[in-house]
Scaffold this motif. Structure first.
Motif, short mmCIF file in Angstrom:
data_model
loop_
_atom_site.label_atom_id
_atom_site.label_comp_id
_atom_site.label_asym_id
_atom_site.label_seq_id
_atom_site.Cartn_x
_atom_site.Cartn_y
_atom_site.Cartn_z
N GLN A 139 0.83 -1.21 0.00
CA GLN A 139 0.00 0.00 0.00
C GLN A 139 0.87 1.26 0.00
O GLN A 139 1.59 1.52 0.95
CB GLN A 139 -0.92 -0.02 1.22
CG GLN A 139 -1.65 1.28 1.49
CD GLN A 139 -1.15 1.96 2.75
OE1 GLN A 139 -0.82 1.32 3.74
NE2 GLN A 139 -1.08 3.29 2.72
N PRO A 140 0.82 2.05 -1.09
CA PRO A 140 1.66 3.25 -1.18
C PRO A 140 1.07 4.41 -0.37
O PRO A 140 -0.13 4.59 -0.29
CB PRO A 140 1.63 3.59 -2.68
CG PRO A 140 0.30 3.08 -3.14
CD PRO A 140 0.01 1.86 -2.31
N ASP A 141 1.99 5.20 0.24
CA ASP A 141 1.53 6.36 0.99
C ASP A 141 2.14 7.64 0.47
O ASP A 141 1.54 8.70 0.59
CB ASP A 141 1.86 6.19 2.47
CG ASP A 141 1.14 7.21 3.33
OD1 ASP A 141 -0.11 7.27 3.26
OD2 ASP A 141 1.80 7.97 4.05
N SER A 142 3.34 7.60 -0.07
CA SER A 142 4.00 8.81 -0.55
C SER A 142 4.85 8.47 -1.75
O SER A 142 5.47 7.40 -1.81
CB SER A 142 4.88 9.40 0.57
OG SER A 142 5.71 10.42 0.08
N VAL A 143 4.89 9.39 -2.71
CA VAL A 143 5.72 9.25 -3.90
C VAL A 143 6.58 10.49 -4.05
O VAL A 143 6.11 11.61 -3.82
CB VAL A 143 4.86 9.07 -5.18
CG1 VAL A 143 5.74 9.07 -6.42
CG2 VAL A 143 4.05 7.78 -5.12
N ALA A 144 7.84 10.30 -4.40
CA ALA A 144 8.72 11.42 -4.70
C ALA A 144 9.41 11.15 -6.02
O ALA A 144 9.67 10.00 -6.39
CB ALA A 144 9.76 11.60 -3.59
N VAL A 145 9.72 12.24 -6.74
CA VAL A 145 10.42 12.16 -8.02
C VAL A 145 11.82 12.72 -7.84
O VAL A 145 11.99 13.81 -7.25
CB VAL A 145 9.67 12.94 -9.12
CG1 VAL A 145 10.44 12.90 -10.42
CG2 VAL A 145 8.26 12.38 -9.30
#
Length: 720
Positions: A139-145
């Protein structure tokens, strides 16, 4: 500087303003419902949570988990944002970021806490369609590029069930960080690198729950493990380079008791920071938002070196500054106070700014970070209800917040996205502050207003939100912002009076005040007129007559004025003996002690109710505030009317009451829209005429309870 010392730093020093050119002001407000298609049910709950911007700064995207969509907004003209619609995500979008013309969206597809699942969805912003999907295995909670666009980092939280074992860790499966290469806008799903975080934290070591990630120019990932009270730095090679406990903070001069008082005189035991949001400031430093979740939350933010050294700890200082502008959420005192949610960082010209988002106070604090070891609080900006995310767009001098709370089901504000611009102008907000009071005077829920004895002085009173400390505040309106200079708690026999809901106040001509107390039979609060002396001690309490009380409802006295020895009381809504669409203006002759009344005709009501909020006197007229109870675009009536004093000829309560004629003086909705470029606030509750004959108006912020917390106080002119 230690957290203990910071808690004692004066709010005045913290609010030292930068040059005028450094001011941020709100320029636009976008309701999330505007992105729903024609014919959709706009009453459905929606939200604006994590927000991001396209590289050209012209398009915003935000996650809306209740609707399960990604929302898009055109901000080519930032003062007039336009809806671009929603993209269905077939799951719960939790976070999204843009690279090129594509959005990378974390989507939670979990069927249970024990079997979490999720994916990264790739959305083409030109066609608003999904192009690809990567299974994350959790389960994803945060994404960064990554700044160079070469990879994504995803915090796969696999969050716990708070109803199991009181939310204690461990609750498997464990979370981890996923690293995904990106080339030409495409994610290489087969090359996903799973970075394990087990065995690092002292708390729940076998069950890490990564919350938020960010990536610096060196390709290093910082990740917060909120429930584990731990932080890890992952090197460019994908291996954990360092990790350390987030630590604890000892807070002093805070309010730790949810008791209906605002008293910043208590101390908190050493409290785990439990950081949520995190942001790199450079390749060696990052800042954390110490929201807390399971067993902590230190009400502020911290700047760390990446080796774990604390460079700066805000302690209680930010909470004090928030309380000074009336945004302190007293009902959260025993929990996490202002609850700092997220962090944003950007350079505007030569100035580095840190933007600190307070979820429960509904504000964003702006810090000048020229010296990371000594941040300077420049401003506090009003956001919508419960800001969750923020994105800075320095190339366009913009800051944007996403405000997640949707109170539409209860007739309150909807979720909004708000835009702020850095301008060569003075800060518009706050309009009222207690900055400089010592000890700090907490305030809010101003439901009554009158003129003071001195030129430029106003007097306000708080309503039942602070039931354990009913208060009268003196305000110096000659300053900008206006300043609270003192507070008197209303007392009975020397103790703070109970069962008060002060909704009206007027001077008695001798230094004391007459108060209109709005009763509530269910809470044993009496409908009454109360007389206090200059010290706030109750001298007399006059109950409404029995023949009137027989028809009572909860919506009683909302304003009071003194005219030639007679008190006039504006009743908010119809009671049982009132015709529909008419309310009473009650009279009480102080010499004869006789009651009387006239009827006042209300405007036609729409979706909400219609009623009175205030009565004040100027010259040969009584002025009343009439309003509906609606917010934002739904609001239709927030107006000032006047009635000639010659028409206020009270009749006995047991007979036919004359209906007075009214004259519209001012529609306040244009004022409410333009003052801060926010949505129209519900509760215009106070009206007073100063010594110059100008009308001052104040809104009630409900004590920051299901409210944006904004208090507007402004001079509306002579109203002739």
């Amino acid at each position: 500087m230690s957290a203990r010392l910071l808690g004692a730093v004066s709010v005045a020093a913290l609010l030292a303003s930068p040059a005028v050119a450094d001011s941020f002001n709100r320029i636009a407000t976008f309701p999330v419902t505007a992105n729903m298609a024609t014919g959709e049910d706009t009453a459905r709950p929606s939200s604006a949570e994590i927000i991001s911007v396209s590289p050209d700064g012209m398009t915003l995207i935000y996650t809306d988990s209740p609707l399960g969509v990604l929302g898009l907004i055109d901000i080519t003209d930032p003062k007039a944002p336009k809806p671009l619609g929603n993209v269905a995500m077939n799951g719960e979008p939790t976070t999204a970021h843009i690279l090129g013309n594509r959005a990378f969206v974390g989507v939670n597809t979990s069927e249970s806490f024990t079997e979490p699942s999720g994916r990264i969805a790739v959305v083409d912003l030109d066609s608003a369609g999904e192009l690809a999907s990567c299974d994350l295995g959790g389960q994803p909670d945060s994404v960064a590029v990554a700044p160079d666009g070469s990879f994504l980092a995803v915090a796969v939280e696999n969050e716990r069930d708070e109803d199991v074992s009181d939310g204690a860790l461990p609750q498997m499966p464990a979370g981890f960080v996923a690293k995904l290469p990106v080339a030409e806008g495409a994610v290489d799903c087969d090359a996903l690198q799973k970075i394990e975080l087990t065995g690092l934290a002292a708390i729940g070591a076998e069950d890490p729950e990564p919350e938020f990630v960010d990536i610096n120019d060196a390709g290093e990932i910082v990740v917060t493990l909120q429930e584990n009270n731990h932080i890890a730095v992952i090197g460019a090679d994908g291996a954990v380079a360092s990790h350390f406990p987030a630590g604890e903070v000892t807070l002093e001069n805070v309010d730790t008791t949810s008791d209906g008082t605002l008293s910043f005189s208590e101390a908190a035991d050493p409290t785990p920071r439990e950081p949520d949001g995190v942001k790199w400031l450079d390749n060696d430093h990052f800042a954390t938002a110490n929201e807390g979740d399971w067993n902590g939350g230190s009400r502020g933010f911290t700047i760390f070196r990446k080796d774990g050294t604390v460079v700066y700890e805000s302690g209680a200082s930010l909470e004090h500054a928030i309380a000074a502008i009336g945004h302190y959420p007293e009902k959260r005192s025993k929990s996490k106070g202002v609850e700092i949610e997220s962090i944003e960082f950007a350079r505007f010209g030569d100035t580095p700014f840190l933007f600190v988002v307070s979820e429960r106070a509904s504000v964003v604090a702006v810090y000048d970070l020229t010296d990371p070891a000594a941040p300077k609080l420049a401003q506090i900006l009003p956001s919508g209800v419960s800001p969750e995310g923020a994105v800075a767009i320095p190339a366009r001098n913009l800051l944007v917040t996403a405000n997640e709370a949707d109170l539409g089901e209860d007739g309150g504000a909807r979720a909004h996205v708000m835009l702020f611009e850095r301008q060569a102008a003075e800060p518009v907000y706050p309009m009222l502050t207690a900055d400089g009071t010592d000890p700090l005077v907490g305030w809010g829920a101003l439901g009554a207003l009158t003129a003071g004895d001195q030129p430029g002085q106003l007097v306000a009173a708080s309503d039942s939100v602070y039931g354990q400390m009913p208060s009268i505040y003196t305000i110096d309106a000659t300053q900008k912002p206006a300043r609270i200079t003192g507070r008197k708690v209303v007392t009975r026999n020397g103790n703070a009076a109970q069962k008060l809901d002060i909704e009206g106040i007027t001077g008695d001509g001798e230094g004391g005040f007459w108060l209109a107390n709005e009763g509530d039979a269910a809470k044993l609060v009496p409908h009454a007129i109360i007389h206090v002396d200059a010290d706030g001690e109750i001298q007399d309490e006059i109950a409404l007559p029995a023949e009137l009380q027989a028809h009572q409802t909860r919506f009683g006295a909302e304003g009071i004025a003194l005219v030639d020895g007679t008190l006039w009381v504006a009743m908010q809504r119809e009671w049982g003996d009132d015709p529909e669409g008419q309310v009473k203006l009650l009279s009480y002759d102080l010499e004869s002690e006789e009651w009387g009344a006239v009827r006042y005709p209300l405007e036609a009501k729409g979706d909400g109710w219609m009623g009175l909020s205030e009565i004040a006197v100027k010259g040969d007229h009584a002025y009343v505030v009439e309003r509906d109870n609606l917010v934002g675009d739904a609001a239709k009536v927030k107006k000032i009317f006047r009635v000639a004093l010659s028409d206020l000829k009270p009749a006995p309560l047991d007979g036919d009451l004359p209906v007075v004629a009214k004259e519209e003086v001012r529609d306040l909705i244009p004022d409410l829209r333009s003052l801060t470029n926010g949505y129209v606030l519900d509760k215009v509750e106070g009206l007073a005429f100063d010594n110059n004959g100008d009308a001052w108006i104040v809104t009630d912020n409900d004590g920051v309870d299901d409210s944006s917390g904004e208090t507007l106080l402004w001079n509306a002119g002579a109203l002739n």
